[in-house]
Design a protein around this motif. Structure first.
Motif, PDB file in Angstrom:
ATOM      1  N   SER A 170       0.838  -1.072  -0.168  1.00 29.94           N
ATOM      2  CA  SER A 170      -0.163  -0.069   0.124  1.00 29.94           C
ATOM      3  C   SER A 170       0.834   1.224   0.022  1.00 29.94           C
ATOM      4  O   SER A 170       2.006   1.185   0.385  1.00 29.94           O
ATOM      5  CB  SER A 170      -0.876  -0.148   1.041  1.00 29.94           C
ATOM      6  OG  SER A 170      -0.037   0.083   2.157  1.00 29.94           O
ATOM      7  N   LYS A 171       0.242   2.440  -0.263  1.00 30.10           N
ATOM      8  CA  LYS A 171       1.006   3.691  -0.357  1.00 30.10           C
ATOM      9  C   LYS A 171       1.548   3.842   0.998  1.00 30.10           C
ATOM     10  O   LYS A 171       2.693   4.493   1.320  1.00 30.10           O
ATOM     11  CB  LYS A 171       0.107   4.618  -0.628  1.00 30.10           C
ATOM     12  CG  LYS A 171       0.388   6.130  -0.710  1.00 30.10           C
ATOM     13  CD  LYS A 171      -0.288   7.187  -1.471  1.00 30.10           C
ATOM     14  CE  LYS A 171       0.273   8.514  -1.722  1.00 30.10           C
ATOM     15  NZ  LYS A 171      -0.423   9.529  -2.248  1.00 30.10           N
ATOM     16  N   SER A 172       0.796   3.642   2.168  1.00 30.48           N
ATOM     17  CA  SER A 172       1.239   3.961   3.443  1.00 30.48           C
ATOM     18  C   SER A 172       2.488   3.291   3.730  1.00 30.48           C
ATOM     19  O   SER A 172       3.364   3.664   4.483  1.00 30.48           O
ATOM     20  CB  SER A 172       0.057   3.968   4.538  1.00 30.48           C
ATOM     21  OG  SER A 172      -0.531   2.471   4.348  1.00 30.48           O
ATOM     22  N   GLN A 173       2.317   1.930   3.443  1.00 26.83           N
ATOM     23  CA  GLN A 173       3.606   1.011   3.873  1.00 26.83           C
ATOM     24  C   GLN A 173       4.909   1.591   2.846  1.00 26.83           C
ATOM     25  O   GLN A 173       5.685   1.598   3.612  1.00 26.83           O
ATOM     26  CB  GLN A 173       3.233  -0.354   3.403  1.00 26.83           C
ATOM     27  CG  GLN A 173       4.347  -1.579   3.636  1.00 26.83           C
ATOM     28  CD  GLN A 173       4.694  -1.577   5.196  1.00 26.83           C
ATOM     29  OE1 GLN A 173       3.841  -1.706   6.076  1.00 26.83           O
ATOM     30  NE2 GLN A 173       5.752  -1.086   5.498  1.00 26.83           N
ATOM     31  N   ALA A 174       4.615   1.837   1.841  1.00 23.40           N
ATOM     32  CA  ALA A 174       5.654   2.348   0.945  1.00 23.40           C
ATOM     33  C   ALA A 174       6.369   3.608   1.571  1.00 23.40           C
ATOM     34  O   ALA A 174       7.547   3.826   1.491  1.00 23.40           O
ATOM     35  CB  ALA A 174       5.375   2.375  -0.406  1.00 23.40           C
ATOM     36  N   HIS A 175       5.568   4.542   1.883  1.00 25.17           N
ATOM     37  CA  HIS A 175       5.727   5.655   2.544  1.00 25.17           C
ATOM     38  C   HIS A 175       6.537   5.608   3.878  1.00 25.17           C
ATOM     39  O   HIS A 175       7.710   6.112   3.967  1.00 25.17           O
ATOM     40  CB  HIS A 175       4.725   6.644   2.790  1.00 25.17           C
ATOM     41  CG  HIS A 175       4.629   7.879   3.399  1.00 25.17           C
ATOM     42  ND1 HIS A 175       5.499   8.988   2.632  1.00 25.17           N
ATOM     43  CD2 HIS A 175       4.651   8.245   4.880  1.00 25.17           C
ATOM     44  CE1 HIS A 175       5.545  10.070   3.597  1.00 25.17           C
ATOM     45  NE2 HIS A 175       5.103   9.569   4.821  1.00 25.17           N
ATOM     46  N   ASN A 176       6.247   4.537   4.512  1.00 22.46           N
ATOM     47  CA  ASN A 176       6.876   4.318   5.961  1.00 22.46           C
ATOM     48  C   ASN A 176       8.202   3.735   5.386  1.00 22.46           C
ATOM     49  O   ASN A 176       9.227   4.201   6.334  1.00 22.46           O
ATOM     50  CB  ASN A 176       5.935   3.390   6.862  1.00 22.46           C
ATOM     51  CG  ASN A 176       4.554   3.942   7.202  1.00 22.46           C
ATOM     52  OD1 ASN A 176       4.660   5.184   7.425  1.00 22.46           O
ATOM     53  ND2 ASN A 176       3.902   3.132   7.655  1.00 22.46           N
ATOM     54  N   TRP A 177       8.293   2.992   4.582  1.00 19.89           N
ATOM     55  CA  TRP A 177       9.623   2.310   4.382  1.00 19.89           C
ATOM     56  C   TRP A 177      10.598   3.446   3.942  1.00 19.89           C
ATOM     57  O   TRP A 177      11.361   3.562   4.466  1.00 19.89           O
ATOM     58  CB  TRP A 177       9.531   1.515   3.225  1.00 19.89           C
ATOM     59  CG  TRP A 177       9.114   0.052   3.518  1.00 19.89           C
ATOM     60  CD1 TRP A 177       8.895  -0.522   4.662  1.00 19.89           C
ATOM     61  CD2 TRP A 177       8.507  -0.757   2.636  1.00 19.89           C
ATOM     62  NE1 TRP A 177       8.052  -1.756   4.687  1.00 19.89           N
ATOM     63  CE2 TRP A 177       8.089  -1.961   3.441  1.00 19.89           C
ATOM     64  CE3 TRP A 177       8.312  -0.966   1.225  1.00 19.89           C
ATOM     65  CZ2 TRP A 177       7.660  -3.198   2.667  1.00 19.89           C
ATOM     66  CZ3 TRP A 177       8.029  -2.213   0.657  1.00 19.89           C
ATOM     67  CH2 TRP A 177       7.559  -3.208   1.402  1.00 19.89           C
ATOM     68  N   MET A 178      10.307   4.395   3.027  1.00 20.04           N
ATOM     69  CA  MET A 178      10.889   5.498   2.483  1.00 20.04           C
ATOM     70  C   MET A 178      11.254   6.654   3.618  1.00 20.04           C
ATOM     71  O   MET A 178      12.258   7.103   3.603  1.00 20.04           O
ATOM     72  CB  MET A 178      10.464   6.268   1.191  1.00 20.04           C
ATOM     73  CG  MET A 178      10.237   5.068   0.179  1.00 20.04           C
ATOM     74  SD  MET A 178      11.778   4.528  -0.441  1.00 20.04           S
ATOM     75  CE  MET A 178      11.447   2.679   0.318  1.00 20.04           C
ATOM     76  N   VAL A 179      10.295   6.763   4.483  1.00 18.09           N
ATOM     77  CA  VAL A 179      10.734   7.792   5.580  1.00 18.09           C
ATOM     78  C   VAL A 179      11.680   7.210   6.480  1.00 18.09           C
ATOM     79  O   VAL A 179      12.811   7.770   6.847  1.00 18.09           O
ATOM     80  CB  VAL A 179       9.484   8.127   6.387  1.00 18.09           C
ATOM     81  CG1 VAL A 179       9.744   8.746   7.778  1.00 18.09           C
ATOM     82  CG2 VAL A 179       8.461   8.737   5.663  1.00 18.09           C
TER      83      VAL A 179
END
Length: 123
Positions: A70-79
């Motif tokens: 999901s977008k939130s998971q990908a965002h958390n990884w990149m953060v």
């Protein structure tokens, strides 16, 4: 290491190798030394940052597609990777404020995930 500092260190190493203070003219020995240094430097750079033929930079949407999350998971990884300084980031200039989409180096993401997999498998 700071890239600017690394460049200065490389320049100083080459200057020492060539002994620039000793002769105003390049000798055959200096040229051989320079060629050997250049070969070693290029070989190291190619090993550390191999070029692939595919996409090198991606948005969050690309991370989502590649890893099927999901977008939130990908965002958390990149953060997290960005906070740990494990992924290079680019922001193209666009819009009124000069802020564009954030692009992440996909090779850095892959390397970080591989390192994490190796770390987990060693436990």
């Amino acid at each position: 290491m700071n890239t600017n500092t690394a460049n200065i260190d490389e320049e100083q190493a080459l200057a020492r190798l060539l002994a620039l203070d000793s002769s105003p003219v390049a000798t055959p020995a200096m040229l051989v030394s320079m060629a050997q240094w250049l070969h070693a430097t290029l070989k190291r750079e190619i090993t550390e940052r191999p070029v692939n033929d595919g996409q090198q930079w991606g948005r969050i949407s690309d991370i989502m597609r590649i890893y099927g999350v999901s977008k939130s998971q990908a965002h958390n990884w990149m953060v997290r990777l960005r906070a740990e300084r494990r992924v290079r980031v680019q922001n193209p200039i666009s819009g009124l404020n000069g802020k564009g989409d954030t692009f992440f180096c996909l090779a850095d993401v892959q390397k970080a995930f591989e390192e994490n997999a190796n770390r987990i498998s060693k436990k």
